[in-house]
Design an enzyme around this catalytic site. Structure first.
Site, PDB file in Angstrom:
ATOM      1  N   LYS A  97     117.903 -62.552 -95.774  1.00 34.79           N
ATOM      2  CA  LYS A  97     118.184 -61.262 -95.133  1.00 34.79           C
ATOM      3  C   LYS A  97     117.270 -60.177 -95.701  1.00 34.79           C
ATOM      4  CE  LYS A  97     122.877 -62.622 -94.002  1.00 34.79           C
ATOM      5  NZ  LYS A  97     124.275 -62.738 -94.416  1.00 34.79           N
ATOM      6  N   GLN A 156     128.167 -59.990 -98.760  1.00 34.32           N
ATOM      7  CA  GLN A 156     128.078 -61.414 -98.425  1.00 34.32           C
ATOM      8  C   GLN A 156     129.410 -62.113 -98.691  1.00 34.32           C
ATOM      9  OE1 GLN A 156     125.283 -62.942 -97.012  1.00 34.32           O
ATOM     10  NE2 GLN A 156     126.657 -64.680 -96.760  1.00 34.32           N
ATOM     11  N   ASP A 185     127.478 -55.737 -90.091  1.00 34.57           N
ATOM     12  CA  ASP A 185     127.973 -57.098 -89.841  1.00 34.57           C
ATOM     13  C   ASP A 185     128.981 -57.101 -88.689  1.00 34.57           C
ATOM     14  OD1 ASP A 185     127.037 -59.353 -91.055  1.00 34.57           O
ATOM     15  OD2 ASP A 185     128.246 -59.155 -92.873  1.00 34.57           O
TER      16      ASP A 185
END
Ligand code: NAP
Length: 285
Positions: free
Chosen positions: A53, A97, A120
């Site tokens: 990422k 995460q 997200d």
């Protein structure tokens, strides 16, 4: 019939170059889009994901910060970090995460992220925005699937879509996105009585289960579009999806491969969401 491939690598490349152009335009106005990626603990798969990422951000001209913390970090300390990032004007997107260590309540941490920076799309406000058709951030994986359908000019209006899987991060948001584009949507899951009876009626099938060969050729209507979200390992240890690719490609009209299908699109849509967050910040939204 052999299905046409929907190439997630090629589409990602195109979308990432558009992100880079839009990021450069923002930069010329003095605003560099920034993503903060927070990793707690040393889960090996998570370490690879966060590295990818961060690299994708760098490649597209986005600023990124990787914050790594020991697995023993307390929930209170993590919430304090999220709060600091919420208030950091250089950061437009925050990604924590998952999974988090067991002593941390992941949902509490997600809800602590400002919905304006929830790239997200997992915050309850983002889920509510998707459900009601309001502006918000869409979860990256199903959003990437929608871009794949768009890339082949697929008109969803009046079509029947079957989503296999009902998780909060893939199946449910996928179904809502398809519904928003006027498809008639069926959601299937582990308790669905006759999966094949459902999939045989589908013009579009999205498989998001996490089990090999959930979808085989005899379950697919000729010409259907098949999107394979699953990430599994085959007997040789190679990455494969939920779909029996070799069989289904002989029946489907379009199909996504694994690897090289939905996977690269997920990170791409994270970049798109981060850029969008920065553009909204630039507008003072
Ligand atoms: P998840 O939370 O485990 O959900 C799996 C879903 O599949 C559940 O709703 C489950 O039903 C359903 N299911 C299980 N067995 C089934 C069966 N035999 N028939 C029909 N449905 C069945 O998984 P997820 O997070 O949504 O992820 C799904 C897959 O996508 C995984 O392989 C994951 O690694 C992959 N993934 C890939 C990406 C990417 O970037 N490519 C991103 C995210 C996830 P119940 O609800 O009844 O248990």
């Amino acid at each position: 019939m052999t299905a046409a491939l929907i190439d997630g690598n090629a589409l990602s490349k195109q979308l990432r170059s558009e992100v880079a152009q839009r990021a450069a335009a923002l930069k010329s106005r003095g605003l560099t889009p920034g993503l903060a990626v927070v990793l707690v603990g040393d889960n090996p798969a998570s370490q690879v994901y966060v590295r990818n990422k961060v690299k994708a951000c760098e490649d597209s001209g986005l600023h990124s910060v990787l914050e790594k913390y020991d697995a023993s970090m307390s929930e209170a300390d993590l919430l304090a970090r999220v709060d600091a990032l919420n208030n950091d004007p250089a950061i437009h997107g925050i990604l924590v995460q998952l999974p988090l260590p067991a002593h941390i309540d992941a949902q509490k941490v997600i809800e602590a992220i400002s919905p304006l920076k929830d790239v997200d799309g997992f915050h309850i406000a983002s889920a509510g925005a998707l459900m009601t058709g309001m502006p918000g951030f869409w979860p990256c994986t199903p959003y990437g699937c929608m871009k794949m359908l768009e890339s082949i000019g697929y008109e969803l209006k009046g079509k029947h879509a079957v989503v296999i899987g009902r998780s909060n991060i893939v199946g449910k948001p996928m179904a809502l996105m398809l519904l928003q584009k006027d498809a008639t949507v069926t959601i299937c899951h582990s308790r669905t009585a006759d999966l094949k009876a459902q999939t045989l009626q589908a013009d579009v099938i999205v498989a998001a289960v996490g089990r090999r060969n959930v979808l085989t050729a005899d379950m697919v209507k000729p010409g259907a579009v098949v999107l394979d979200v699953g990430m599994n390992r085959n007997d040789e240890g190679k990455l494969c999806g939920d779909v029996d690719f070799d069989g289904v490609r002989e029946v489907a009209g379009h199909i996504t491969p694994v690897p090289g299908g939905v996977g690269p699109m997920t990170i791409t849509m994270l970049l798109v969401n981060t850029l969008e967050a920065a553009e909204r910040a630039a507008l003072g939204a």
